[in-house]
Design a protein around this motif. Structure first.
Motif, PDB file in Angstrom:
ATOM      1  N   ILE A  53       0.836  -1.208   0.000  1.00  0.00           N
ATOM      2  CA  ILE A  53       0.000   0.000   0.000  1.00  0.00           C
ATOM      3  C   ILE A  53       0.868   1.253   0.000  1.00  0.00           C
ATOM      4  CG2 ILE A  53      -1.641   1.341   1.378  1.00  0.00           C
ATOM      5  CD1 ILE A  53      -2.883  -1.319   2.253  1.00  0.00           C
ATOM      6  N   THR A  62       0.830   4.004  -2.887  1.00  0.00           N
ATOM      7  CA  THR A  62       0.561   5.409  -2.556  1.00  0.00           C
ATOM      8  C   THR A  62       1.636   6.324  -3.137  1.00  0.00           C
ATOM      9  OG1 THR A  62      -0.510   4.712  -0.497  1.00  0.00           O
ATOM     10  CG2 THR A  62       0.153   7.012  -0.664  1.00  0.00           C
ATOM     11  N   ILE A  74       0.982   6.527  -6.884  1.00  0.00           N
ATOM     12  CA  ILE A  74      -0.152   7.407  -7.179  1.00  0.00           C
ATOM     13  C   ILE A  74       0.240   8.864  -6.984  1.00  0.00           C
ATOM     14  CG2 ILE A  74      -2.467   8.069  -6.396  1.00  0.00           C
ATOM     15  CD1 ILE A  74      -2.971   5.125  -5.767  1.00  0.00           C
ATOM     16  N   GLY A  75       1.048   9.152  -5.947  1.00  0.00           N
ATOM     17  CA  GLY A  75       1.495  10.518  -5.730  1.00  0.00           C
ATOM     18  C   GLY A  75       2.339  11.046  -6.882  1.00  0.00           C
ATOM     19  N   VAL A 117      -5.005  13.527  -5.401  1.00  0.00           N
ATOM     20  CA  VAL A 117      -4.393  12.531  -4.521  1.00  0.00           C
ATOM     21  C   VAL A 117      -5.319  12.188  -3.357  1.00  0.00           C
ATOM     22  CG1 VAL A 117      -2.422  12.044  -3.034  1.00  0.00           C
ATOM     23  CG2 VAL A 117      -2.088  13.284  -5.173  1.00  0.00           C
ATOM     24  N   THR A 151      -7.012   8.459  -2.750  1.00  0.00           N
ATOM     25  CA  THR A 151      -6.714   7.653  -1.554  1.00  0.00           C
ATOM     26  C   THR A 151      -7.908   7.522  -0.618  1.00  0.00           C
ATOM     27  OG1 THR A 151      -5.847   9.624  -0.457  1.00  0.00           O
ATOM     28  CG2 THR A 151      -4.265   8.225  -1.616  1.00  0.00           C
ATOM     29  N   SER A 152      -8.890   8.425  -0.737  1.00  0.00           N
ATOM     30  CA  SER A 152     -10.038   8.390   0.178  1.00  0.00           C
ATOM     31  C   SER A 152     -11.215   7.595  -0.373  1.00  0.00           C
ATOM     32  CB  SER A 152     -10.501   9.814   0.501  1.00  0.00           C
ATOM     33  OG  SER A 152      -9.495  10.542   1.158  1.00  0.00           O
ATOM     34  N   ASP A 183     -11.712   4.208   1.300  1.00  0.00           N
ATOM     35  CA  ASP A 183     -12.302   4.384   2.631  1.00  0.00           C
ATOM     36  C   ASP A 183     -13.791   4.700   2.534  1.00  0.00           C
ATOM     37  OD1 ASP A 183      -9.795   4.023   3.699  1.00  0.00           O
ATOM     38  OD2 ASP A 183      -9.323   6.152   3.695  1.00  0.00           O
ATOM     39  N   SER A 216      -8.789   6.055   9.460  1.00  0.00           N
ATOM     40  CA  SER A 216      -7.961   6.039   8.259  1.00  0.00           C
ATOM     41  C   SER A 216      -7.226   7.358   8.067  1.00  0.00           C
ATOM     42  CB  SER A 216      -8.830   5.731   7.039  1.00  0.00           C
ATOM     43  OG  SER A 216      -8.083   5.821   5.856  1.00  0.00           O
ATOM     44  N   ASN A 217      -7.928   8.465   8.258  1.00  0.00           N
ATOM     45  CA  ASN A 217      -7.276   9.764   8.114  1.00  0.00           C
ATOM     46  C   ASN A 217      -6.237  10.009   9.203  1.00  0.00           C
ATOM     47  OD1 ASN A 217      -8.618  11.563   5.856  1.00  0.00           O
ATOM     48  ND2 ASN A 217     -10.260  10.361   6.766  1.00  0.00           N
ATOM     49  N   ASN A 242      -3.211   8.259   8.043  1.00  0.00           N
ATOM     50  CA  ASN A 242      -2.582   9.004   6.944  1.00  0.00           C
ATOM     51  C   ASN A 242      -1.763  10.181   7.469  1.00  0.00           C
ATOM     52  OD1 ASN A 242      -3.799   7.287   5.160  1.00  0.00           O
ATOM     53  ND2 ASN A 242      -5.524   8.653   4.725  1.00  0.00           N
ATOM     54  N   GLY A 266       1.623   8.512   8.112  1.00  0.00           N
ATOM     55  CA  GLY A 266       2.138   8.829   6.786  1.00  0.00           C
ATOM     56  C   GLY A 266       3.088  10.007   6.785  1.00  0.00           C
TER      57      GLY A 266
END
Length: 423
Positions: A261, A265, A268-269, A291, A295-296, A299, A323-324, A327, A331
């Motif tokens: 993941i 990520t 994707i970024g 982005v 990514t959301s 969720d 989840s946030n 992140n 993250g």
């Protein structure tokens, strides 16, 4: 009966049976103690299980009946159930007593474990005939009275050992079954080998269908199912390389999933950054619009499934906030920590310019308080909960939240291009 005779008046006569038998039940017996059945099925969500012990064929005197639990495939000590032992005291003419055992709900799928409850030899607190028999002199009458007293002692019946079978909660199993059926996530239960995972990845499965179709034959994949399969087969095969959940008690699957993941990520970024550069968008705007949206969305779908299947809104809302939080805290914190450690080894400072971060975070915080206020208002009796409710309230809440998201994108973009002043 009556028989017809030539005379004007009928005659009566006797017919069999001519003798009636009267049975006098002996109430001098202390009783036979037993469970109603030899086995009992209970749900693990029952909480406190109650088992009845019955007293048949007499109810004379006070009787003490010991009982205890014995482990089977189910483990005591608070793992699957709480151990129970003690004594039941049956008073004179009392015929039913209840044993209580606490069942632990560990939400295990397709659970079927058992333990046993046994009742041991009863003790009679003797009264009346039994006391007289013990005090009687050793004569023929005394021996006969003693023999009658021995015959009246309490004994155990046919079912003195009860098997308790703990099954999974019906609500929990129903929720998991619906989740698997609606999202087609076979890995919710787990896979045992890489072969099984790759077979699932390359096999075309039918999409969603109504629950009423369960009674019919298995449905074949539609044309749309084949199209979606070929569009997503690359990702299915890619994630089939993740170790099965049976390895290392699931830790191998968890760690590899986190790594994959993270790599996706990062990919994707970079793709979003290249896309923003191509169309002429700033990185901050690309991050907020594309982005964050990409990514959301997973969720969002996960929260939708949780909202539809769960009885309460906790799982739905907790999934989004949790989840946030991962992140932001993991993250950003982990990435900045790695970068700071690297530059510290190079004897240089690691500096990150704020840019429009302060404005975006402040705007997000304001909108977050508005959302929390809306959720608190929805708890009032007029609506009754964070999710659902009357149609008008649902539509208004949805439009409000979508509107706040669009306003956040709008103001962040205007501040990034200096149309409005940030701080």
């Amino acid at each position: 009966m009556f028989e017809s005779e030539p005379t004007p008046y009928p005659k009566g006569r006797l017919v069999n049976p001519l003798v009636a038998t009267v049975s006098i039940l002996d109430d001098d017996h202390a009783g036979i103690f037993t469970f109603k059945d030899k086995s009992l099925h209970v749900s693990e969500s029952v909480g406190i299980m109650e088992v009845k012990v019955v007293r048949n064929s007499g109810a004379r005197g006070t009787v003490i009946l010991p009982y205890r639990t014995i482990e089977g495939t189910a483990k005591g000590g608070g793992v699957d159930y709480e151990d129970a032992c003690g004594e039941l005291e049956f008073q004179n003419d009392e015929t039913v007593k209840t044993i209580q055992v606490k069942i632990v709900d560990d939400e295990e799928y397709e659970k079927q474990e058992s333990f046993f409850i046994i009742i041991e030899q009863p003790r009679w607190i003797k009264h009346d005939i039994s006391d007289d028999a013990e005090n009687t002199a050793p004569t023929a009458e005394g021996e006969e009275a003693k023999r009658i007293a021995e015959m009246g002692k309490p004994i155990l019946g046919e079912h003195c050992k009860l098997e308790v079978i703990i099954e999974e909660s019906y609500e929990f199993k129903s929720t998991v079954d619906k989740l698997i059926k609606k999202t087609n996530l076979a890995l919710v239960i787990g896979t045992h080998s890489w072969r099984e995972q790759f077979l699932e990845a390359i096999t075309v499965s039918p999409g969603e269908h109504d629950e009423d179709d369960e009674a019919h034959e298995e449905r074949l994949p539609s044309c749309f199912d084949y199209v979606m399969h070929f569009l997503t087969v690359f990702w299915k095969v890619l994630f089939a390389f993740v170790p099965p959940t049976e390895y290392w008690k699931g830790w191998a699957c968890f760690c590899v999933c986190i790594i994959v993941i993270g790599l996706l990520t990062a990919l994707i970024g970079d793709l979003a950054s290249h896309f923003g550069c191509t169309v002429g968008l700033k990185d901050s705007v690309t991050a907020v619009v594309f982005v964050a949206l990409g990514t959301s969305l997973p969720d969002t779908f996960a929260s939708k499934v949780a909202a539809m299947q769960d009885q309460y809104a906790d799982a739905c809302i907790g999934n989004v906030t949790g989840s946030n939080a991962v992140n932001v805290f993991l993250g950003i914190g982990l990435a900045w920590s790695v970068a700071a450690i690297y530059w510290a080894t190079q004897e240089k400072e690691f500096v990150v310019e704020t840019g429009s971060l302060a404005f975006s975070v402040t705007l997000f915080t304001i909108f977050a308080f508005v959302n929390i206020g809306v959720l608190l208002y929805r708890r009032t009796p007029r609506i009754g909960g964070e999710l659902g409710g009357p149609r008008g309230a649902k539509i208004f809440t949805s439009l409000l939240f979508i509107g706040l998201w669009l306003l956040y994108i709008l103001f962040s973009s205007l501040e990034a291009y200096c149309h409005i002043k940030g701080f």
